[in-house]
Design an enzyme around this catalytic site. Structure first.
Site, PDB file in Angstrom:
ATOM      1  N   GLU A  99      60.160  -1.343 -19.362  1.00 40.70           N
ATOM      2  CA  GLU A  99      60.827  -0.319 -18.497  1.00 40.70           C
ATOM      3  C   GLU A  99      61.699  -0.891 -17.285  1.00 40.70           C
ATOM      4  O   GLU A  99      62.455  -0.154 -16.869  1.00 40.70           O
ATOM      5  CB  GLU A  99      59.524   0.679 -17.652  1.00 40.70           C
ATOM      6  CG  GLU A  99      58.878   0.020 -16.672  1.00 40.70           C
ATOM      7  CD  GLU A  99      58.381   0.932 -15.768  1.00 40.70           C
ATOM      8  OE1 GLU A  99      58.738   2.275 -15.680  1.00 40.70           O
ATOM      9  OE2 GLU A  99      58.217   0.497 -14.392  1.00 40.70           O
ATOM     10  N   ASN A 100      61.720  -2.171 -17.019  1.00 38.87           N
ATOM     11  CA  ASN A 100      62.662  -2.765 -15.964  1.00 38.87           C
ATOM     12  C   ASN A 100      63.547  -3.616 -16.655  1.00 38.87           C
ATOM     13  O   ASN A 100      64.025  -4.425 -15.984  1.00 38.87           O
ATOM     14  CB  ASN A 100      61.676  -3.197 -14.807  1.00 38.87           C
ATOM     15  CG  ASN A 100      60.802  -2.437 -14.223  1.00 38.87           C
ATOM     16  OD1 ASN A 100      59.628  -2.748 -14.487  1.00 38.87           O
ATOM     17  ND2 ASN A 100      61.320  -1.457 -13.604  1.00 38.87           N
ATOM     18  N   HIS A 114      50.293   2.151 -17.655  1.00 42.93           N
ATOM     19  CA  HIS A 114      51.276   1.864 -16.561  1.00 42.93           C
ATOM     20  C   HIS A 114      50.922   2.523 -15.485  1.00 42.93           C
ATOM     21  O   HIS A 114      51.084   3.752 -15.375  1.00 42.93           O
ATOM     22  CB  HIS A 114      52.619   2.270 -17.306  1.00 42.93           C
ATOM     23  CG  HIS A 114      53.782   1.495 -16.297  1.00 42.93           C
ATOM     24  ND1 HIS A 114      54.085   0.173 -16.447  1.00 42.93           N
ATOM     25  CD2 HIS A 114      54.516   1.849 -15.507  1.00 42.93           C
ATOM     26  CE1 HIS A 114      55.075   0.006 -15.778  1.00 42.93           C
ATOM     27  NE2 HIS A 114      55.230   1.125 -15.101  1.00 42.93           N
ATOM     28  N   HIS A 152      52.761  -2.200 -14.615  1.00 45.67           N
ATOM     29  CA  HIS A 152      53.590  -1.538 -13.392  1.00 45.67           C
ATOM     30  C   HIS A 152      53.527  -2.357 -11.893  1.00 45.67           C
ATOM     31  O   HIS A 152      54.343  -2.311 -11.273  1.00 45.67           O
ATOM     32  CB  HIS A 152      53.014  -0.315 -13.112  1.00 45.67           C
ATOM     33  CG  HIS A 152      53.613   0.350 -12.154  1.00 45.67           C
ATOM     34  ND1 HIS A 152      54.942   0.918 -11.960  1.00 45.67           N
ATOM     35  CD2 HIS A 152      53.080   1.085 -10.842  1.00 45.67           C
ATOM     36  CE1 HIS A 152      55.041   1.763 -11.019  1.00 45.67           C
ATOM     37  NE2 HIS A 152      54.286   1.888 -10.266  1.00 45.67           N
ATOM     38  N   ASP A 179      55.939  -6.658 -17.589  1.00 41.59           N
ATOM     39  CA  ASP A 179      56.956  -5.928 -17.032  1.00 41.59           C
ATOM     40  C   ASP A 179      58.032  -6.840 -17.192  1.00 41.59           C
ATOM     41  O   ASP A 179      58.229  -7.562 -16.116  1.00 41.59           O
ATOM     42  CB  ASP A 179      56.861  -5.230 -15.817  1.00 41.59           C
ATOM     43  CG  ASP A 179      55.802  -4.176 -15.802  1.00 41.59           C
ATOM     44  OD1 ASP A 179      54.781  -4.340 -16.197  1.00 41.59           O
ATOM     45  OD2 ASP A 179      56.145  -3.007 -15.181  1.00 41.59           O
ATOM     46  N   ASN A 228      57.201   4.686 -15.589  1.00 46.85           N
ATOM     47  CA  ASN A 228      57.971   5.642 -14.845  1.00 46.85           C
ATOM     48  C   ASN A 228      59.389   5.444 -14.637  1.00 46.85           C
ATOM     49  O   ASN A 228      59.999   6.455 -14.171  1.00 46.85           O
ATOM     50  CB  ASN A 228      57.119   5.700 -13.412  1.00 46.85           C
ATOM     51  CG  ASN A 228      57.368   3.982 -12.775  1.00 46.85           C
ATOM     52  OD1 ASN A 228      56.446   3.304 -13.285  1.00 46.85           O
ATOM     53  ND2 ASN A 228      57.884   4.197 -11.579  1.00 46.85           N
ATOM     54  N   HIS A 229      59.844   4.354 -14.915  1.00 48.62           N
ATOM     55  CA  HIS A 229      61.364   4.113 -14.925  1.00 48.62           C
ATOM     56  C   HIS A 229      61.772   4.256 -16.592  1.00 48.62           C
ATOM     57  O   HIS A 229      63.113   4.062 -16.504  1.00 48.62           O
ATOM     58  CB  HIS A 229      61.719   2.799 -14.576  1.00 48.62           C
ATOM     59  CG  HIS A 229      61.524   2.533 -13.105  1.00 48.62           C
ATOM     60  ND1 HIS A 229      62.123   3.100 -12.117  1.00 48.62           N
ATOM     61  CD2 HIS A 229      60.594   1.749 -12.612  1.00 48.62           C
ATOM     62  CE1 HIS A 229      61.550   2.652 -10.861  1.00 48.62           C
ATOM     63  NE2 HIS A 229      60.637   1.772 -11.132  1.00 48.62           N
ATOM     64  N   HIS A 246      53.393  -5.430 -11.458  1.00 48.87           N
ATOM     65  CA  HIS A 246      54.207  -6.660 -11.155  1.00 48.87           C
ATOM     66  C   HIS A 246      53.401  -7.849 -10.583  1.00 48.87           C
ATOM     67  O   HIS A 246      53.981  -8.975 -10.414  1.00 48.87           O
ATOM     68  CB  HIS A 246      55.538  -6.543 -10.506  1.00 48.87           C
ATOM     69  CG  HIS A 246      56.457  -5.452 -11.253  1.00 48.87           C
ATOM     70  ND1 HIS A 246      57.849  -5.475 -11.240  1.00 48.87           N
ATOM     71  CD2 HIS A 246      56.171  -4.617 -12.133  1.00 48.87           C
ATOM     72  CE1 HIS A 246      58.431  -4.561 -11.542  1.00 48.87           C
ATOM     73  NE2 HIS A 246      57.444  -3.874 -12.587  1.00 48.87           N
TER      74      HIS A 246
HETATM   75 FE   FE2 Z   1      56.446   0.903 -13.480  1.00 53.54          FE
END
Ligand code: FE2
Length: 259
Positions: free
Chosen positions: A39-40, A150, A175, A8, A67-68, A177
């Protein structure tokens, strides 16, 4: 075929880590393809067309999400136009974008599938059943297939690894991290790791400023999460795949730190 998968990418520090590491790693490891979870990438939440372009310009071929994915609304229409960005395939029908893609690398199709876990995350479609449907569609085209799962729960990730062993080249988790040290080749030839980790600020609470995340834990008051500053970490795995069989030959972790 040697494929790098980057954990990520978190905010500006994560993008800087990609910029400062990827070119050298690409040459030294003779990489054929680079996948990253993005996604981040924009401010720690979601992705924008410009942050995606920045990451593609640094040498990333495919960006997976999680999810983001919808945190930045600019991506809603853009994801329909850019097939290099995929979101979890188990979002409901009608959701913008696609959950998998076939990408031509050195004349060979490589399948990349993005799935979201269900445990402690949104109530999406079953990732196990959805991945079966996708494999029915793409297995005729390629046996080199990478799955980014994820997900939060280690048990769910390990389960999908075993479920897909022998059906795909790799199942990698994203996800949390936090990089796990359980990378291995499963008996059927699928490379597996529970979580690749994060490419982002080193001195942080999974990317977020320490004082901000601590305030949330200590008071339970709403806080505004911001990416931490300072040195970064670059987390990834490099997977070698025999493209004739689709089986993984090796999986190795990378955990680079900026000092
Ligand atoms: Fe995530």
């Amino acid at each position: 075929m040697r494929i790098l998968i980057i954990g990520d990418v978190f905010g500006r520090p994560g993008r800087k880590a990609v910029y400062e590491n990827l070119c050298t790693i690409k040459q030294s490891l003779k990489l054929d393809m680079v996948i990253a979870n993005g996604e981040n990438a924009a401010g720690g939440n979601g992705i924008t067309p410009s942050t995606a372009k920045e990451l593609f310009d640094y040498g990333i071929d495919v960006l997976t999400m999680g999810n983001h994915v919808w945190d930045k609304k600019e991506i809603f229409g853009h994801i329909e136009k850019d097939s290099r960005i995929i979101r979890p395939a188990n979002y409901p029908p009608g959701t913008p974008g696609k959950g998998y893609g076939l990408y031509k690398i050195n004349g060979i199709d490589v399948g990349v599938i993005n799935l979201s876990g269900l445990v402690y995350l949104s109530n999406l479609d079953c990732p196990f059943r959805i991945v079966d449907q996708i494999l029915n569609e793409i297995s005729n085209h390629t046996n080199t297939i990478i799955v980014d799962f994820h997900a939060e729960a280690t048990s769910e990730k390990v389960a999908l690894g075993w479920y897909l062993d022998g059906k795909v080249s790799a199942v990698v988790g994203t996800h949390t991290h936090v990089q796990t040290a359980d990378e291995r080749i499963l008996p059927g030839g699928t490379a597996y790791i529970t979580d690749i980790g994060m490419t982002g600020p080193l001195n942080s609470i999974i990317g977020v400023k320490i004082e901000v995340a601590l305030k949330k834990f200590l008071t339970q008051m709403p806080v505004r999460f911001e990416p931490a500053d300072g040195p970064y970490q670059f987390n990834a795995v490099v997977i070698e795949v025999n493209e004739d069989t689709g089986c993984a030959v090796s999986i190795n972790r990378i955990f680079n730190i900026e000092y």
